[in-house]
Design a protein around this motif. Sequence first.
Motif, PDB file in Angstrom:
ATOM      1  N   LEU A 230       5.376  -6.940   8.509  1.00 22.52           N
ATOM      2  CA  LEU A 230       4.454  -7.376   9.550  1.00 22.52           C
ATOM      3  C   LEU A 230       4.117  -8.831   9.280  1.00 22.52           C
ATOM      4  O   LEU A 230       4.301  -9.320   8.165  1.00 22.52           O
TER       5      LEU A 230
ATOM      6  N   TRP B   7       0.844  -1.193   0.000  1.00 20.14           N
ATOM      7  CA  TRP B   7       0.000   0.000   0.000  1.00 20.14           C
ATOM      8  C   TRP B   7       0.877   1.240   0.000  1.00 20.14           C
ATOM      9  O   TRP B   7       2.073   1.163   0.261  1.00 20.14           O
TER      10      TRP B   7
ATOM     11  N   ALA C 208      12.255  -0.530   9.575  1.00 23.47           N
ATOM     12  CA  ALA C 208      12.781  -0.136   8.276  1.00 23.47           C
ATOM     13  C   ALA C 208      13.885   0.888   8.434  1.00 23.47           C
ATOM     14  O   ALA C 208      13.912   1.645   9.391  1.00 23.47           O
TER      15      ALA C 208
ATOM     16  N   ASP D 137       3.380   3.143   3.686  1.00 22.28           N
ATOM     17  CA  ASP D 137       4.374   2.582   4.589  1.00 22.28           C
ATOM     18  C   ASP D 137       5.403   3.633   5.002  1.00 22.28           C
ATOM     19  O   ASP D 137       6.562   3.594   4.598  1.00 22.28           O
TER      20      ASP D 137
ATOM     21  N   GLU E  14       2.308  -9.779   6.251  1.00 27.28           N
ATOM     22  CA  GLU E  14       2.978  -9.380   5.022  1.00 27.28           C
ATOM     23  C   GLU E  14       4.014 -10.413   4.573  1.00 27.28           C
ATOM     24  O   GLU E  14       4.340 -10.491   3.399  1.00 27.28           O
TER      25      GLU E  14
ATOM     26  N   LYS F  74       7.819   2.837   9.071  1.00 27.99           N
ATOM     27  CA  LYS F  74       7.490   1.482   9.480  1.00 27.99           C
ATOM     28  C   LYS F  74       8.554   0.992  10.468  1.00 27.99           C
ATOM     29  O   LYS F  74       9.752   1.183  10.229  1.00 27.99           O
ATOM     30  N   PRO F  75       8.144   0.401  11.567  1.00 24.84           N
ATOM     31  CA  PRO F  75       9.129  -0.044  12.551  1.00 24.84           C
ATOM     32  C   PRO F  75      10.096  -1.040  11.910  1.00 24.84           C
ATOM     33  O   PRO F  75       9.676  -1.936  11.180  1.00 24.84           O
TER      34      PRO F  75
END
Lengths: 629, 368
Positions: free
Chosen positions: A603, A575, A584, A578, A606, A581-582
């Motif tokens: 996640l 999507w 990254a 993002d 994912e 994002k934790p």
Amino acid sequence: MATTDATSTASVHVAEHDHHEHYELNFWRKYVFAEDHKTIAKQYLITGIFWAIIGISFSVIFRLQLGFPQMKLEWLRPIIGNWIEESGKLSPDFYLALVTMHGTIMVFFVLTAGLSGTFSNFLIPLQVGARDMASGFMNMLSYWFFFMASLLMFVSIFLETGPAAGGWVVYPPLSALPQAHKGSELGMTLWLSSMALFIVSQLLGGINYITTVINLRTRGMSFSKLPLTIWAFFLTAVLGLISFPVLLSAALLLIFDRSFGTSFFLSDIYIAGEALPNVGGSPILFQHLFWFLGHPEVYIVMLPALGITSEIIATNSRKPIFGYRAMIASMMGIAFLAFIVWAHHMFVTGMNPFLGSVFMFLTLIIAVPSAVKAFNYITTLWRGNIRFTPAMLFSIGLVSFFISGGVTGLILGNAALDIQLHDTYFVVAHFHLVMGASSAFGLLAGVYHWFPKMFGRMMNDKLGYVHFWLTFIGIYSVFFPMHYIGIAGFPRRYYSFTSNDFTSNIFQDMNAFISLAAIVTFSAQFLFLYNFIHSLIKGKRATVNPWQSNTLEWTTPVIPGHGNWPGEIPAVYRWPYDYSKPGAKDDFIPQNVPYSQTPESNLPHEKELISLEQAIEAQNFNDQFKQPH
Amino acid sequence: MVYIVGLLSLVFLALAFMVFGRLTSVMKSVGTSGEQETYGGTSNKINGAMFMVFLILGTIAATWSFIHSTQYFLPEASSIHGRRTDGLFWGSMAIVTASALLTNILLFYFAYKYQYKDGKRATYYPENHKLELLWTVVPAVVMAIMVFTGWKAWRDIMSEAPEGAQEVELVGKQFNWIARYPGVDNNKLGAFNYKLIDNNNEVGIDYSDEAAFDDFTAPELHIPVGKPVLIRIRARDVLHSVFIPHMRVKMDAVPGMPTRFWFHPDKTTEQMRNETGNQNFKYEIACTEICGRGHFSMKMNLVVEDQESWNKWCAEQKPLLSSFPEYASRIPASLKAKAAKYLPTVGADTTSTASTGGVASSGSASLR
Ligand code: HEM
Ligand SMILES: [Cu+2]
Ligand SMILES: [Cu+2]
């Protein structure tokens, strides 16, 4: 067909170059009758800005009349000629013409064509990953129909009897009877013809937007991965496609009534010393037809602005938009409900009171999804890491206007309260904040945000800040006090307030203040204009992804050529939101980065999506040549 | 107030100067393409702080201007339903103002609080179903309550006029209103037909209806206090809209589609003069649907008086038929007898008309 191997990244530049040699278009095809969506978007933008200048100057002229009724306006005579009367004052006929043209221009030409026309055209192919619109030819026609509509409307301003002057809603019988009103003579004929062409343009554009979104999405770009901008443009196009034809028929029937003696909207009329033969028509029918478009129209104007805002707020808060699904659901809710609330504009027209009750309930239901959207924007800001780019400032301003103007909709939607407030300045305050100002801010935010993609250069930030604060404060100063004037009962579309005791001698200084604020706000727009033109020529060169954004348009070259991507169109795996994002490394992960490349931040659900990536990669429905063609 | 506007204008001017001061420096920097700006810079801080400044100053300005403006709001409604809708209006305003204020505070405060800081990272927080459900349901419930109270008021206001309501008719034309009364004898408005309109019979009274004989028109609307009044509304040429601000009455006048509005006035003009302390106070009827060049000046005065003086006033008015006896020619033979009392006697009549007078006088002559 160019034979270069487009998949090899090293030769991308060559491919692009190659391509241009093969398809050099002449000047007319490239800049005038262009079929490239990016060029058409710019044509819409420039035309929209042109109309905005005219539309807003009109409002400044009639604000002079309202704020400073004693003022001698002789100095305007060189510009508007005999519309300044002997006494040095504006003629009441011209006052109404100005009000009407202001409304028509702002609603249809600036905030519908200028906004949707620019950003739907520019962003849909770039954000869904398409080479161009489904039909470049229809897209070109769409602009040129709009151009012709503009031309007719522009010409009508210079007529001896003036342009249409019955209010932007052009209710018959006033608009149908030339003997009733100067503005109902040739000016009205041109207004109707212009609107007919305008609607054709909207339909051609809308069909294109819808088809492109449905058919030309790139690999992996499912509806659940579409940026909210695209959702908004898509639903807007659907709204327009269903409602504009109704206005077209209303306009055609009105043309018949005016010129061919039919009686769709006319009945029992005695005017200018004679009884007209028309019987059996209904002026109320016109109002139903008009508002069946008119209410969806307010969302046609508003949804794209909200879509643009969603994108800009998420990007600059460095956070995913809060409640992506709720945002889509509320837009769909709004799009559906927008069709069944139109009669709240007609509570006191003599319509059956039971219908009034029904429309009152429906109207207040539509407020719920609108409220949800506002809450979602605010929560998106919460614990963000906010960068105040000019686009971000305008987006926050939009949300503020949308709230402040939206809440009074709850008052007006209440039929019992609307009895007193209908057609007073309270309504003017409501819709200027919720639709006029919000949507204009959406347009400005969009220009500041996508200027680098459109023209390959950056706009000046500092000028943008000053522009924002002057405009934001200015608009509140103009429209907030109008609530008070409306509560005091001041009717709208009044040339002067001296005839009635309940309006004369009060709020004169408030009206003067509003007019001053309007002048300041108008002047502030020249900062924008200067910034726009200056940056176009001398602005700092843009980088590929100046806002570190996730959507696909930022994967194209700085200035995308014909076909947008020199090589294959990227596939989409995630999507568009993002951000931060934790796990990254960067605080953004573009849509075209597969999950398999970001194991550190995936996640749980994912991880499973990784297995689908090969299938997505292998699909190839819309880009068979893997290069522009 | 003049001073305040002066002051505000000064502030604007000062602001404008500041802006232009800054502009010149900005202009210089425009050309020189500076290096990539980091986001935590002063601009970001200033913009963040400005949101708080705007919030605080804006709230103060809004409060002050509201308090200042209340003196110009319309006085308490002079009709029963008007006081009910006023109550609803201010109640709803309180609710929506509070929610607008609250959400704006959150918006600006979050913008300020969560502005960019180097090394900080935003919270990845894509959804929270409980929260979303909450803020869908709460507004829905509040709105449901607002609609429900509003709907009940609307239903009552729009209900059929009670028995015994005093009827009057208002006809809109470019650019004035004409009031027609049912007359002193039968208290019924006679039929009308737009084809019968002419310079004297401005509202197209149809004299084939006997109820019309005693109808009279007036350039001013008089109504009795303390009982329901039903206004029947028509338009002759284009749309108009009857707006009686002090009564909280509004209804469009539509050619070809008569409309109506009933209300219960309970304060006479005299009472309002005493209450407002303004001896020139007048109730007014304005037009609120754009109707052409003179729209803004289309008004009529409304006089609310007690039943007694209202009756007296009515008795002083002359039926249209008496003023223009030539219309007697339109009266069907079977009704001529009934019309006689509104027509001048033959002797007095001879001067009034030449062409139609013959029919009229022969009509009245046959009576004797
Ligand atoms: C919270 C949801 C909303 C409600 C309940 C609502 C309700 C209303 C009502 C009842 C009126 C008619 C008032 C009158 O004429 O007396 C009105 C007027 C208007 N509203 Fe809204 N509204 C809402 C949101 C919006 C939005 C989002 C827009 C624009 C994007 C908008 C634009 C307008 C316009 C343009 C008019 C005036 C049209 C005219 O009479 O010329 N409204 N609104
Ligand atoms: Cu609406
Ligand atoms: Cu009017």
